[in-house]
Design an enzyme around this catalytic site. Structure first.
Site: not given
Ligand SMILES: Cc1cc2nc3c(=O)[nH]c(=O)nc-3n(C[C@H](O)[C@H](O)[C@H](O)COP(=O)(O)OP(=O)(O)OC[C@H]3O[C@@H](n4cnc5c(N)ncnc54)[C@H](O)[C@@H]3O)c2cc1C
Length: 393
Positions: A167, A283, A384
């Site tokens: 992570r 998580s 996380e």
């Molecule tokens: C129901 C659920 C299940 C999940 N299951 C998992 C799982 O199985 N495994 C896992 O690893 N994670 C899981 N996650 C966590 C999440 O889905 C991941 O971390 C995902 O990659 C976040 O993506 P996002 O676009 O929503 O990021 P955001 O929440 O929008 O942003 C998160 C971070 O990333 C940065 N960011 C976003 N876009 C960019 C970009 N283009 N350049 C640089 N930084 C950027 C943001 O500034 C912020 O710091 C889960 C979440 C939920 C709600």
């Protein structure tokens, strides 16, 4: 002009305050210009994707929230003549991660099907090196095109430059000076803003089943090969039973419309469980990686896995869910019977908004669990998600 959406409308957990400015640039030039301008003006900058790994305070965010509106996925090189040959694909940062996985599976490209149903975008997938069911995005990434906020230039980071870990990545590390402690310059957005990611996958209709629970769901032995379409379907259905698919209804919100392929939104409806379990960040706590001397004090029945500490030394990973459960916080736990936040009734690690919760309610629940686990086992759990405007150390 319609008012900017609130962070509650832009995040899966559905909490967070108003924002001063929300923009959705449609070209790489416009995207980097927004980042550059915010930095030049000294404004707080939140580059947001699907908002699925963010817990933002209820107070207004006096800065700029930028969401990349580009969602293109293109096959750059498909010279594979035979089964098992490699395929190079580039996806723009704003593409939905699960749309990307669906595209790969439909095209017969293996290597990411275990990550089906992870919410969010391609851009953010490499920030925290998403992982699930025996796969991590790190193993599929070839290079990442980024905008370096420090130098104001676009460059390419090779996989080795990304320093992927559990992570973690060089991007995520740039945001923190210590666990859960924001670094001054680059928080809540990393130094390197992802513009696109290039993946190296295999042309293959099947892949090895790399996770016990998945093997059980598919009725095969661990390590056996199964069609990637079957693996994707099994992952989605296992995730559904745990409330680990996001609420598809959010894509009907004006602020989320068009963020992902309508056809794939339907795939995320595979669930007859209450929707509140899905209003989470997934998580909430990372599995702690302990120094061997610290791991000696774990109870005998606590899970233990070999792992690498941030300094590269061997460590022992244990399970945050096990610690939480054994410290007395079971599925469905609430701080008070009428609390608006609670642990998911399906998954010990997910903190959920039961309806009408604010960020302060989620934070109260998180701190209660952190304090309880620390009192029981001497381990402080680290969140996380990226926690903005609140201190959850
Ligand atoms: C129901 C659920 C299940 C999940 N299951 C998992 C799982 O199985 N495994 C896992 O690893 N994670 C899981 N996650 C966590 C999440 O889905 C991941 O971390 C995902 O990659 C976040 O993506 P996002 O676009 O929503 O990021 P955001 O929440 O929008 O942003 C998160 C971070 O990333 C940065 N960011 C976003 N876009 C960019 C970009 N283009 N350049 C640089 N930084 C950027 C943001 O500034 C912020 O710091 C889960 C979440 C939920 C709600």
């Amino acid at each position: 002009m319609s008012p900017a959406p609130t962070l509650a409308q832009l995040t899966t957990i559905g909490v967070g305050g108003a924002v001063d400015r929300f923009v959705e640039p449609e070209s790489e030039e416009a995207f980097t210009a927004e980042v550059r301008d915010a930095d030049a003006a000294g404004l707080p900058l939140l580059v947001i994707g699907g908002g699925s790994n963010l817990l933002v305070a209820d107070a207004p965010f006096h800065g700029v929230v930028v969401r990349d509106a580009r969602r293109g996925i293109s096959v750059v090189d498909d010279q594979a003549e035979a089964d098992g040959g490699s395929v190079v694909i580039t996806a723009q940062a704003g593409a939905s991660w699960d749309d990307f996985v669906a595209f790969c599976v439909a095209s017969g490209f293996s290597g990411v099907e275990g990550l089906s149903g992870v919410p969010g975008t391609v851009g953010a997938s490499v920030v925290q090196n998403i992982g699930a069911y025996g796969q991590e995005v790190a193993s599929a990434v070839s290079s990442v095109r980024v905008f370096d906020r420090k130098n104001g230039s676009v460059c390419r980071l090779e996989r080795e430059d990304m320093r992927f870990g559990y992570r973690n990545s060089a991007l995520k590390s740039s945001m923190y000076s210590a666990p859960a402690t924001p670094a001054g310059n680059y928080f809540p957005t990393p130094r390197y803003v992802v513009l696109s990611v290039t993946f190296a996958l295999r042309r293959s209709e099947s892949d090895e089943v790399a996770f016990g629970q998945l093997a059980k769901a598919l009725g095969v032995e661990l390590g056996e090969r199964k069609p990637i379409a079957a693996i994707r379907a099994a992952v989605l259905s296992v995730r559904a039973t745990k409330g680990m698919l996001e609420d598809p209804n959010r894509y009907a919100l004006p602020s989320m419309r068009g963020c992902r392929d309508e056809h794939n939104v339907a795939a995320a409806t595979l669930q007859d469980q209450p929707d509140f379990n899905r209003h989470s960040c997934g998580s909430f706590f990372m599995n702690p990686i302990l120094e061997p001397a610290q791991a000696v004090h774990l109870p005998a029945d606590a899970p233990r896995f070999d792992a690498i500490l941030p300094d590269g030394q061997p460590g022992v990973k244990t399970s945050a869910a096990w610690l939480i459960d054994h410290a007395g916080f079971h599925k469905g736990f609430k701080v008070r019977p009428d609390a608006k936040a609670g642990l998911s009734t399906l998954h010990t690690l997910a903190l959920t908004n039961r309806g009408g919760a604010g960020a302060k309610d989620i934070a109260e629940l998180a701190r209660t669990i952190q304090d309880g686990v620390e009192a029981a086992y001497g381990i402080r759990l680290v969140p996380e998600p990226v926690v903005v405007g609140m201190d959850l150390r």
